[in-house]
Design an enzyme around this catalytic site. Structure first.
Site, PDB file in Angstrom:
ATOM      1  N   TYR B 442       0.826  -1.230   0.000  1.00 45.42           N
ATOM      2  CA  TYR B 442       0.000   0.000   0.000  1.00 45.42           C
ATOM      3  C   TYR B 442       0.851   1.267   0.000  1.00 45.42           C
ATOM      4  O   TYR B 442       2.024   1.220   0.290  1.00 45.42           O
ATOM      5  CB  TYR B 442      -1.113  -0.020   1.039  1.00 45.42           C
ATOM      6  CG  TYR B 442      -0.873  -0.098   2.522  1.00 45.42           C
ATOM      7  CD1 TYR B 442       0.357   0.076   3.117  1.00 45.42           C
ATOM      8  CD2 TYR B 442      -1.980  -0.337   3.351  1.00 45.42           C
ATOM      9  CE1 TYR B 442       0.487   0.024   4.497  1.00 45.42           C
ATOM     10  CE2 TYR B 442      -1.861  -0.399   4.734  1.00 45.42           C
ATOM     11  CZ  TYR B 442      -0.625  -0.219   5.301  1.00 45.42           C
ATOM     12  OH  TYR B 442      -0.502  -0.270   6.653  1.00 45.42           O
ATOM     13  N   GLU B 443       0.223   2.352  -0.388  1.00 43.12           N
ATOM     14  CA  GLU B 443       0.915   3.637  -0.592  1.00 43.12           C
ATOM     15  C   GLU B 443       2.051   3.494  -1.615  1.00 43.12           C
ATOM     16  O   GLU B 443       3.079   4.151  -1.512  1.00 43.12           O
ATOM     17  CB  GLU B 443       1.449   4.208   0.727  1.00 43.12           C
ATOM     18  CG  GLU B 443       0.465   4.259   1.875  1.00 43.12           C
ATOM     19  CD  GLU B 443      -0.830   4.986   1.556  1.00 43.12           C
ATOM     20  OE1 GLU B 443      -0.872   5.724   0.554  1.00 43.12           O
ATOM     21  OE2 GLU B 443      -1.811   4.816   2.306  1.00 43.12           O
ATOM     22  N   GLY B 444       1.823   2.666  -2.617  1.00 41.72           N
ATOM     23  CA  GLY B 444       2.843   2.442  -3.648  1.00 41.72           C
ATOM     24  C   GLY B 444       3.679   1.223  -3.325  1.00 41.72           C
ATOM     25  O   GLY B 444       4.352   1.193  -2.302  1.00 41.72           O
TER      26      GLY B 444
END
Lengths: 596, 596
Positions: B442-444
């Site tokens: 998550y978040e890249g």
């Protein structure tokens, strides 16, 4: 939904094009029936069984898990598991490689290994039930008395009963010398077994009526430590020497463990309360019998890693082809679509190739070890048997250690390719990662494999298995020394193999002077050895593919994957070599108190 | 039961002895209040809150998970989570680093980072609720209109409402250019938002009455791709410009995802059906606002990895000291006990030291990045601000990528030290491994961090952040060039830093000629860079410890751990360098069809 198709093309390539098993079996007494046609037919049917019966139960088995009924001490396996076992027995799969004397089909172990890879890829949790039966069968065949083989082994081979291995206790896992379970003699020649065993896979379930527990315990006068351990067979329902099944024995499942994964496998706490059992083999010699089971199980757990890697690869490859996200850095590859599929992205390809390299290279490594098992068992030539025994003994910790650790890496990569969707249960990728996590723990952790490899197979046994293996690699490199098409692999392989031999000698000297040096190098040595062994199998794959009748795509794929392996995986040996050369001091010099 | 004690001694060492934050804050306008005494007091109280309130809810939250009520579209969080949030708000933690103008306490970000590490170590699932509020606050503070800050930001800072980030849609995660959620203008200046967002952390829960969704959507006339994305604030209950809360908005949670871990975090599918929202910032400029949230969140997810690593280390260290199994190879260390504790075994120590090296080295890396945030925000010197901005921008993908990937490695090692017991839920180690698995997604994903690092921070921005960082490392090496006690680290560090600079130039040239070379090298470059950065922080740690008033055990532990790091972790750069130097061909040359 997670998919699975048995990798028949690559299994055939490994068995026939690379390892040429048909030729081997034609010259091994007792294996002549294993012709290419027969093996092909077995593989086809195994593919159908695993794809159609086992694979559809994998995710549902994980979601449902096993249920324990405390009132009756019984275990209900997930829906469909029992029926699948009945089909496995009916199809003749359970006795595929078992000795014909006890009702088996007597096929080579290598064919059993191909079946096992498919079973584990399709449904690892389910695969544990027959695996434990195989381990118990192996112990009884090699160490049991005639009546025990008649009474206990035959029902195991027939699949009317199943078996377990009861080793671990709450305070002792690796360190079996600490075990406390007791065996008291009874007047009729049987024994009364008392104690608690934990982590007992398939200890209780609903597949069949009787379960045979192979239990390590101590006689009253047993010496302390591992020299005082004996092996017993302790059935859930008592069985007399006449084979008649009697009343329920005084043993029971006390509870099921709650685990990270393999939730369809019943992992039991087993309580033995003066249960009737029979000594297998000699008193106080149980460890040798246990190792017969354990070595079988270790190679088999290596195949579990392989199966998971194959399934992870298949699913992440399909997703990488379907999922559209971003454009290729060098410009749109599918301008008519809203975005390019993931497979255009270099790092997605790195993760796919890592899995492909370990699945196909690991398959060869595993099958090669099983071929040695067959040679060790069936070769009429004593020198060949001895060489094969040394090779399989040397390779067992590598197969177990490397193929399980790389399964963890590969199920990581596969999940990563799915992005956030990989973290969601429905896609099935996180189950593969959870299931894989047990494989580096049971049947000896990776640390134990590493010490078995460097401490026992190299140091204690003077590296005889490694010498045979390096001689084979050396001969291969010499044979192909002028093959321009193989030069890009043979050169680096020869260099790595030479370094392997030299580093082994260096470590041997240091470890002789200080045993801690062995312990400090063992883990790195296992990976180092495994990666070079795979470099050999990848080079052989390219050579075999080039001289085979495989399609040009198949041949090119082998070459491209080998290039990837040599360029991006094999260099890991440099890090491991540096760690080993740095010595034990950086691990041992810090006083315990300073850890925090 | 999994234990946790906040690592106050090492946090203080990092903040005061290595980074000397007190001196920095005394010269930064607006940060003067952050004296050592105040920071100490905050750390003490944060330790109490996280150890006593959050940590006891970690395993129960995992077991219970979140429950969705389809009839009311409501989510019930695990028992105790809501109360813990109320205590977090009452204790003033939620606004610790928020701007005083909006009701915050205005403390430096670095102090917030120390708190966040403790929260995530204690209870990662719970920590996600306030983290998302911080991200939403950050977007509103930087891009919101005055009335939006008044009406929406203040309740977020006060903790009476919480926030979310609604980016992902079923068909678009990384590739936001594909997003379809629509925004139609309404007569009163508000907008009507329609679409489906997935993976929305804290999208629905029972902590507070109102939830503010920061939603990416497209205006009717928006250009295609990422240049046509706008940011909206869409509250669960409508809020007028006057701040009055009105009726329920037409948005709802449609379901909860079933996940591998972070089961106490509500991960929601959110359906927006003409919901009332307000444009934040300029039309079609939503991506910039989104990146404000995203960069905050990326550093924060790095801290999540750090927290999990710390907790994994604490638990596996305790187990390695308690669990008796086998004797040391060099002879019994505790002959009065039935076996030696695990900590005597070299490979157990390797796994412990790996965790310690990443926990303590990673802590410094993370806190250093946050110090740059504070400098970028508060320094009166424009050149210093610019340098700090370049550094934090450069380090963000390294902090996020490296500290989450090493968290996966460290939770692996911790579980492995527990052996089979690590696989059992009750010990809590498998939860750490499952929870850690989300952090590289998550978040890249790590892949996105890698491309952000090499493609954007190095290639597009001419490596200005790296230049500052290498200049700092170079100055440090020069300053300590004649320090005999540091020579064993300064020499290899200087060599590695030089190679880092040279390899970056080489990659830059190759990637300019062929953008695929960037994509093929990025993942290895992230690890390569991260390991060298940690070598710098480990060298600084030894230097700082030696000149501090820390105990000799503390100082020696830093030196021993640094030696381990240089001998057994840093050599990983050689494998990564070899992979990068091998070029893109081995990833890209194989036609897609040949993958299988």
């Amino acid at each position: 939904m997670s998919r699975y198709s048995a990798p028949l093309a690559d299994l055939r390539f490994a068995l026939f094009d690379v390892l040429d098993v048909e030729k081997t079996y034609q010259r091994l007494p007792g294996c002549e029936a294993a012709t290419r046609d027969l093996i092909d037919a077995v593989l086809e049917e195994a593919a159908k069984f695993t794809e159609q019966v086992l694979a559809p139960l994998n995710q549902s088995g994980d979601a449902e898990g096993c249920a324990f009924d405390a009132a009756t001490h019984s275990v209900r396996t997930p829906k469909g598991f029992k029926d699948a076992f009945a089909k496995y027995v009916d199809g003749g799969w359970i006795g595929l490689t078992a000795n014909e004397k006890f009702g088996g089909q007597g096929l080579p172990e290598t064919i059993g290994a191909a079946l096992k890879e498919m079973i584990d890829a399709a449904n690892l949790s389910w695969g544990n039930y027959p695996m434990l039966s195989h381990g118990a069968s192996s112990a009884l065949e090699h160490h049991g008395e005639d009546w025990q083989r008649e009474v206990f082994l035959k029902p195991l081979v027939a699949g009317t009963w199943t078996g377990t291995m009861c080793l671990t206790e709450p305070h002792c896992g690796t360190d079996l010398g600490l075990l406390k379970t007791k065996a008291e003699p009874a007047a009729d020649g049987s024994w009364r077994i008392s104690g608690t065993k934990i982590f007992i896979t398939a200890g209780e379930h609903d597949f069949v009526d009787n379960i045979l527990h192979l239990v390590l315990a101590r006689l009253p006068d047993a010496p302390a430590g591992v020299k005082g351990i004996s092996l017993f067979i302790v059935p859930k329902f008592k069985v007399g020497k006449d084979g008649k099944v009697r009343e329920r024995n005084t043993l029971a499942c006390g509870s099921l463990e709650h685990k990270m994964g393999i939730k369809g496998s019943a992992t039991c706490v087993m309580n033995f309360d003066g249960a009737e059992g029979w000594l297998v083999g000699q008193p106080n010699k149980g460890l040798a019998a246990m190792f017969t089971m354990m070595n079988t199980a270790r190679l088999a757990v290596g195949l579990q890693g392989l199966g998971l890697t194959e399934r992870a690869y298949q699913n992440s490859l399909a997703y990488a082809r379907e999922r559209l996200q971003m454009r290729a850095l060098s410009g749109a590859k599918f301008p008519d679509k809203p975005a390019d599929p993931l497979i255009v992205h270099p790092d997605v390809r790195r993760m796919l190739l890592t899995q492909k390299a370990f699945a196909e290279g690991g398959r060869l490594l595993g099958l090669y070890a099983y071929v040695q098992e067959d040679l060790a068992k069936h070769s009429p030539d004593a020198a060949e048997r001895e060489r094969a025994e040394a090779l399989v003994s040397f390779l067992t910790p590598i197969v177990k250690g490397l193929l399980t650790e790389t399964a963890i890496q590969c199920t990581y990569d596969a999940l990563q390719i799915f992005g956030g969707h990989g973290y969601i249960v429905e896609h099935g990728m996180e189950q593969l990662a959870r299931d894989a996590r047990i494989t580096t723990l049971y049947e000896g952790t990776t640390q134990i494999q590493a010490i078995d490899l460097l401490g026992r197979k190299i140091m204690q046994l003077q590296g005889v298995g490694l010498k045979h293996f390096l001689a084979e690699v050396g001969a291969f490199c010499t044979d192909h020394g002028k093959d321009a098409a193989l030069a890009e692999f043979v050169g680096p392989l020869a260099t790595a193999a030479k370094a392997w031999g030299e580093l082994t000698l260096e470590l041997g000297k240091r470890a002789t002077a200080n045993p801690d040096e062995m312990g400090a190098a063992a883990w790195d040595y296992l990976f180092y050895s495994g990666y070079i062994a795979l470099a050999y199998f990848w080079t052989r794959s390219v050579a075999a593919a080039d001289s085979s009748s495989q399609s040009s795509d198949f041949r090119d794929a082998k070459r491209h994957t080998a290039r990837f392996y040599f360029a991006r995986i094999l260099p890991r040996i440099h890090t491991h070599a540096a760690a080993m050369k740095s010595g034990a001091g950086n691990l041992l010099d810090m006083p315990d108190i300073q850890f925090g």
